[in-house]
Each structure stands twice: as C-alpha cells, then as structure tokens.
Design a protein around this motif. Structure first.
Motif, PDB file in Angstrom:
ATOM      1  N   UNK A  19     106.060  18.616 -36.160  1.00 20.88           N
ATOM      2  CA  UNK A  19     105.444  19.254 -35.005  1.00 20.88           C
ATOM      3  C   UNK A  19     103.934  19.095 -35.042  1.00 20.88           C
ATOM      4  N   UNK A  20     103.321  19.020 -33.878  1.00 20.00           N
ATOM      5  CA  UNK A  20     101.855  18.929 -33.861  1.00 20.00           C
ATOM      6  C   UNK A  20     101.262  20.261 -34.301  1.00 20.00           C
ATOM      7  N   UNK A  21      99.997  20.215 -34.601  1.00 17.48           N
ATOM      8  CA  UNK A  21      99.381  21.422 -35.138  1.00 17.48           C
ATOM      9  C   UNK A  21      99.380  22.567 -34.128  1.00 17.48           C
ATOM     10  N   UNK A  22      99.372  22.218 -32.833  1.00 15.70           N
ATOM     11  CA  UNK A  22      99.379  23.269 -31.814  1.00 15.70           C
ATOM     12  C   UNK A  22     100.596  24.178 -31.963  1.00 15.70           C
ATOM     13  N   UNK A  23     101.673  23.598 -32.485  1.00 13.38           N
ATOM     14  CA  UNK A  23     102.925  24.327 -32.619  1.00 13.38           C
ATOM     15  C   UNK A  23     102.773  25.521 -33.566  1.00 13.38           C
ATOM     16  N   UNK A  24     101.775  25.456 -34.431  1.00 14.43           N
ATOM     17  CA  UNK A  24     101.574  26.547 -35.390  1.00 14.43           C
ATOM     18  C   UNK A  24     100.452  27.478 -34.968  1.00 14.43           C
ATOM     19  N   UNK A  25     100.043  27.350 -33.727  1.00 11.72           N
ATOM     20  CA  UNK A  25      98.977  28.192 -33.178  1.00 11.72           C
ATOM     21  C   UNK A  25      99.655  29.268 -32.337  1.00 11.72           C
ATOM     22  N   UNK A  26      99.660  30.518 -32.800  1.00 11.48           N
ATOM     23  CA  UNK A  26     100.465  31.542 -32.133  1.00 11.48           C
ATOM     24  C   UNK A  26     100.297  31.637 -30.615  1.00 11.48           C
ATOM     25  N   UNK A  27      99.084  31.565 -30.071  1.00 11.30           N
ATOM     26  CA  UNK A  27      98.967  31.715 -28.607  1.00 11.30           C
ATOM     27  C   UNK A  27      99.583  30.566 -27.826  1.00 11.30           C
ATOM     28  N   UNK A  28      99.965  29.511 -28.525  1.00  8.58           N
ATOM     29  CA  UNK A  28     100.569  28.365 -27.862  1.00  8.58           C
ATOM     30  C   UNK A  28     101.829  28.797 -27.113  1.00  8.58           C
ATOM     31  N   UNK A  29     102.436  29.900 -27.540  1.00  7.27           N
ATOM     32  CA  UNK A  29     103.704  30.334 -26.956  1.00  7.27           C
ATOM     33  C   UNK A  29     103.524  31.403 -25.885  1.00  7.27           C
ATOM     34  N   UNK A  30     102.280  31.702 -25.561  1.00  8.71           N
ATOM     35  CA  UNK A  30     102.000  32.655 -24.495  1.00  8.71           C
ATOM     36  C   UNK A  30     101.281  31.918 -23.378  1.00  8.71           C
ATOM     37  N   UNK A  31     101.712  32.151 -22.162  1.00  4.27           N
ATOM     38  CA  UNK A  31     101.046  31.486 -21.050  1.00  4.27           C
ATOM     39  C   UNK A  31      99.594  31.958 -20.983  1.00  4.27           C
ATOM     40  N   UNK A  32      98.662  31.013 -21.016  1.00  4.73           N
ATOM     41  CA  UNK A  32      97.249  31.383 -21.014  1.00  4.73           C
ATOM     42  C   UNK A  32      96.807  31.769 -19.607  1.00  4.73           C
ATOM     43  N   UNK A  33      96.130  32.897 -19.495  1.00  4.18           N
ATOM     44  CA  UNK A  33      95.736  33.382 -18.169  1.00  4.18           C
ATOM     45  C   UNK A  33      94.644  32.536 -17.528  1.00  4.18           C
ATOM     46  N   UNK A  34      93.822  31.922 -18.358  1.00  2.02           N
ATOM     47  CA  UNK A  34      92.699  31.171 -17.816  1.00  2.02           C
ATOM     48  C   UNK A  34      93.194  29.813 -17.316  1.00  2.02           C
ATOM     49  N   UNK A  35      92.759  29.389 -16.141  1.00  4.38           N
ATOM     50  CA  UNK A  35      93.337  28.225 -15.501  1.00  4.38           C
ATOM     51  C   UNK A  35      93.135  26.943 -16.310  1.00  4.38           C
ATOM     52  N   UNK A  36      91.888  26.698 -16.735  1.00  3.92           N
ATOM     53  CA  UNK A  36      91.669  25.445 -17.462  1.00  3.92           C
ATOM     54  C   UNK A  36      92.366  25.475 -18.819  1.00  3.92           C
ATOM     55  N   UNK A  37      92.380  26.652 -19.447  1.00  4.05           N
ATOM     56  CA  UNK A  37      93.078  26.752 -20.726  1.00  4.05           C
ATOM     57  C   UNK A  37      94.556  26.460 -20.534  1.00  4.05           C
ATOM     58  N   UNK A  38      95.119  27.008 -19.465  1.00  3.35           N
ATOM     59  CA  UNK A  38      96.538  26.798 -19.212  1.00  3.35           C
ATOM     60  C   UNK A  38      96.834  25.323 -18.952  1.00  3.35           C
ATOM     61  N   UNK A  39      95.920  24.674 -18.273  1.00  2.00           N
ATOM     62  CA  UNK A  39      96.094  23.248 -18.015  1.00  2.00           C
ATOM     63  C   UNK A  39      96.139  22.476 -19.329  1.00  2.00           C
ATOM     64  N   UNK A  40      95.218  22.797 -20.218  1.00  2.00           N
ATOM     65  CA  UNK A  40      95.217  22.161 -21.533  1.00  2.00           C
ATOM     66  C   UNK A  40      96.521  22.474 -22.263  1.00  2.00           C
ATOM     67  N   UNK A  41      96.974  23.715 -22.123  1.00  2.00           N
ATOM     68  CA  UNK A  41      98.204  24.136 -22.789  1.00  2.00           C
ATOM     69  C   UNK A  41      99.397  23.332 -22.264  1.00  2.00           C
ATOM     70  N   UNK A  42      99.448  23.157 -20.939  1.00  2.00           N
ATOM     71  CA  UNK A  42     100.553  22.402 -20.343  1.00  2.00           C
ATOM     72  C   UNK A  42     100.565  20.964 -20.856  1.00  2.00           C
ATOM     73  N   UNK A  43      99.386  20.372 -20.959  1.00  2.00           N
ATOM     74  CA  UNK A  43      99.343  18.993 -21.434  1.00  2.00           C
ATOM     75  C   UNK A  43      99.846  18.876 -22.860  1.00  2.00           C
ATOM     76  N   UNK A  44      99.489  19.868 -23.678  1.00  2.00           N
ATOM     77  CA  UNK A  44      99.948  19.843 -25.063  1.00  2.00           C
ATOM     78  C   UNK A  44     101.465  20.015 -25.121  1.00  2.00           C
ATOM     79  N   UNK A  45     101.974  20.936 -24.306  1.00  2.00           N
ATOM     80  CA  UNK A  45     103.426  21.141 -24.290  1.00  2.00           C
ATOM     81  C   UNK A  45     104.128  19.892 -23.796  1.00  2.00           C
ATOM     82  N   UNK A  46     103.564  19.279 -22.764  1.00  2.00           N
ATOM     83  CA  UNK A  46     104.182  18.084 -22.207  1.00  2.00           C
ATOM     84  C   UNK A  46     104.327  17.011 -23.272  1.00  2.00           C
ATOM     85  N   UNK A  47     103.269  16.779 -24.040  1.00  2.00           N
ATOM     86  CA  UNK A  47     103.397  15.715 -25.036  1.00  2.00           C
ATOM     87  C   UNK A  47     104.313  16.147 -26.181  1.00  2.00           C
ATOM     88  N   UNK A  48     104.319  17.442 -26.489  1.00  2.00           N
ATOM     89  CA  UNK A  48     105.237  17.908 -27.530  1.00  2.00           C
ATOM     90  C   UNK A  48     106.684  17.722 -27.087  1.00  2.00           C
TER      91      UNK A  48
END
Lengths: 193, 259
Positions: A19-48
C-alpha cells in the motif's frame, strides 16, 4: 468503528501489493472538508484503487463487498472508508475516465458496482491487438476462452479478464475494423485482421 | 638605527637612509604581491582542478559535497552566492567559471526537483512541506544508484531560488524546517498548532486547550484556518476529531514497516 469483525470475503493476502504511504495516514479514510484537500485525496484514492485492482486482477468493484476488504478498511489503523465516501471517490474516478458504473449508480445501502479502468477498454483493445501482432496470429481464429484463459496468454495482463470486459475491448477492435466476432453465447470466436 | 651623526652631513645621510628604506620597502612589497599573485593563481588552478577532478564526487557523494561546501565557507567562498548574486559582478562569474558550473548545476537541478515536489503536493499540504519529506520524495523517484542528497543540499537548492522572487522560502517551526511554496505567513497561533502537531502527528481541540491553555474558540479558529489551507487533514473516526499534518504520512509508513 473500533470493533474488528472478520470480514466475509477477505480474499487471498496481498503478498505482492504494498500500500502507498497515504494508506497509513489516518485522515485518509475521512472525507476532507476542504475542497482542494479533498481533490488531492480523491486523486490518491483513485491511484490506490487502480493499483490495488491491477494487483488483485479485479475488473469490477462491488463497493458493498469492497468496504470490508483491506482496500477500504485499514485494520491496523482501525479506519475505514464509508460507503458514501467510497461512492464519491468512484464517481470522481468516473469523471477522470477511470471508472464506469455498472447499471444504475446504486443508491443507499448496496452502493453499486463499477468497472475500474486501470486500463480502459481502448487500452485493452490495444494490448490484445499488440499481442496478436507480436505472436503473428492475424487471420487465425481464436475462441474468446482461449484468448483470456489459455496458457499462451498467461503472461499477458489481459489473462483471466472478465468476459464482459473482453467483449467491450473486442468491440473497440471490431469498430476499428480490426477484428470480427462470431458465434454465440459461450461458443464465440474472434478473428483478427 | 645608525649612530646619530653630527654636522651637516648627517642630513644627507638620513635622507639617503630613508630613500634606501623606501626602495627596499617597495622591493619587498612587489615581491610580496607577485608571490601572492602566484599563490592566488596556483590556488585558483588547484581549486579548479579540484572541482573538475572531483565534480563527480561533488555530485554523487553527499558527505564529500558537505565537506566541499564547508571548505569553501572556511576560505570565505560561497560557490552558490557567485551565480545567484545579482548584478553579475566579476567576482560572480569568477567562481562559477572556476567550479566549472558543476556545483551550481547540481543545486539548480535539485532546485527544479524541489519545485516539482512542492507543486505536486501543494493541494494536499497547502504549500507547506517538511524538508525531510521533500528529500524522501526526491530520493524515491531517483534511479537506483543515483546520487544521494541531503537535507542540507535541499536547503541550499531552495536558496538558489531566491532571485526568482519570494515565493520559495524556508520556515522553521519548532525543530522542523519546512519549505513554503505559497507566500503566506502563518500567525503565531497557527505556528503553535503546527509545532504541537509535530509531537504525535496530530492535534485535537482539547490537546490545545489543555497544553496551551487556550480557550476553545481560539483553538477552534487556529485549527479551522489550517484545515482551510490544506495544511491539516481531519480524521473523524476517533473519539475526538484529530487534525493531522500530511507530512506525518512518511513517519507513519516507517512505523508500519517497522511494526
């Protein structure tokens, strides 16, 4: 969320998938309220998700089943993705051209099932055509079963491919005039030009 | 000194003596300056030779590079200041020429990578990224056996970006150095939260209220601001919401590998 129930379909342990390192970052599993953060989060999930499906040779992802697998449930952290968030991420992947809902986008509990395009049908078509080219099998007739299940393709990425996806990929080739599919049901064959 | 003569002749003698002293002084000065000039040119050619023969080491060996940088600092030479100094004085191009550009190129190339990493991660960390994380990211994309780099190198590389404007700078919070790629100041409360988050990787409202003796509203504001700038990520799957710094991902992974 802290109770660890044994999941119904744990599948084989992903020995080769790291798993990528993001997988071990606890907030990775919570939808981020901030729009740009969430966009980054979606991209990471997509590649995972794409990497995970590729490693496990998953073609269709059923969200309700996947929620209990280690893809969406990090047991070590005790964090998991909710159905709503998983759906939102798959929807993001759809806009990226990396997923496609099967049937109507399931609402509520069942969550729906989606193709995960770690290769798009066009890319699969290209891979198959290349293999046909490389092995000089133009103008020969192959059964669809041979194409994905025979030993000849064991080292190819499309080995073991979902029959439905194979149809989609072949349709791309048919449209380009590079293949012809005939026969019916499970007796189908294909000829490449 | 010669014995003091008496009579008129003494004047002449003293004039002659002082003239002789003066000419001797001139002689000394000129021999000094020629020998200095020779020394300088020898030093120059040696340094040039050194930089050329060891260009590869300077690029590939981080210890060697650090030593070289330290040596340059000791003799009052900044191999980077030369080319990043504005105005293009003679001294500027002098060092750049002398070092064959190898040192400069190394840092400029590195600076490009730093800019890339900052640009790629800006969405997830609000343009604030730890130097160590930048290093690890650059190292992870390098080829096997590629040149190793240190955090010190990265800081120097960021320094070379200065002439391009103020958007890239370093920022020390607690005992961690960050590279900031968005020109935005953190206020003291935000810095305090960031520093607190270095300990465990995250902070919570009550942690701030207990440890910093802040009223709830103050803690809330600081956290919300940082979340709003993508500098903190929220984890809602715990008893009290935790606010994580994305830089902590690396350490989390290291723990995972160790565990």
């Amino acid at each position: 969320m802290t109770t660890t129930h044994t999941s119904t379909s744990p599948g084989p342990p992903p020995a080769t998938f790291s798993f990528p390192r993001d997988y071990y970052f606890p907030p990775f599993f919570t939808r981020q309220p901030q729009r740009t953060t969430f966009h980054a989060q979606c991209q990471k999930w997509s590649s995972l998700i794409q990497a995970y499906c590729r490693a496990h040779r998953i073609w269709k992802l059923s969200l309700v089943d996947a929620l209990d697998t280690d893809l969406f449930y990090n047991k070590r952290l005790g964090k998991r993705l909710s159905m709503a968030d998983a759906r939102e991420i798959v929807e993001f992947m759809r806009t990226e051209g990396r997923a496609e809902w099967i049937g109507k986008p399931g609402a509520g509990e069942e969550g729906g099932t989606a193709w995960i395009w770690w290769r798009t049908p066009e890319e699969w078509a290209g891979a198959i055509a290349e293999w046909i080219d490389g092995t000089a099998q133009k103008n020969t007739v192959l059964t669809l079963y041979e194409l994905t299940e025979s030993e000849a393709t064991a080292s190819e990425e499309f080995h073991g491919m979902d029959p439905e996806l194979l149809q989609k990929a072949l349709n791309v080739l048919v449209k380009r005039g590079k293949a012809q599919v005939f026969g019916q049901e499970d007796q189908q064959g294909v000829k490449f030009f | 000194m010669s014995r003091k003569g008496v009579g008129l002749a003494a004047f002449d003698r003293s004039r002659i003596t002082s003239a002789q002293y003066a000419s001797h002084g001139n002689n000394l000065r000129s021999t000094h300056s020629t020998s200095l000039a020779t020394q300088l040119s020898v030093f120059r050619s040696l340094l040039q030779q050194f930089a050329q023969t060891h260009a590869k080491d300077i690029r590939s060996n981080p210890n060697f590079r650090a030593e070289f940088a330290r040596m340059c600092a000791a003799i009052g030479v900044d191999p980077l200041a030369s080319s990043s100094g504005a105005g293009g004085k003679d001294g500027g191009s002098f060092w750049a020429q002398m070092l064959g550009g190898s040192v400069n190129d190394f840092y400029f190339e590195l600076a490009v990578r730093v800019v890339e990493v900052c640009g790629n991660t800006r969405e997830e960390n609000g343009g604030l990224i730890g130097v160590k994380e930048v290093k690890d990211r650059i190292m992870s994309t390098r080829m096997e056996g590629g040149a190793e780099i240190t955090e010190d190198d990265i800081l120097r590389a960021v320094g070379t970006l200065k002439p391009l404007g103020s958007s890239y700078s370093t920022l020390t919070v607690g005992h961690k150095i960050y590279i900031r790629s968005i020109p935005k100041e953190l206020n003291t409360d935000q810095s305090s939260v960031l520093e607190a988050a270095q300990l465990l990787g995250y902070v919570t409202l009550s942690m701030l209220m207990v440890n910093l003796r802040w009223p709830r509203a103050r803690a809330r504001t600081a956290i919300d601001d940082l979340v709003g700038e993508s500098i903190l990520w929220v984890d809602k799957q715990c008893e009290e919401w935790e606010y994580w710094n994305p830089g902590f991902m690396l350490e989390a992974e290291e723990n995972a590998n160790a565990g």
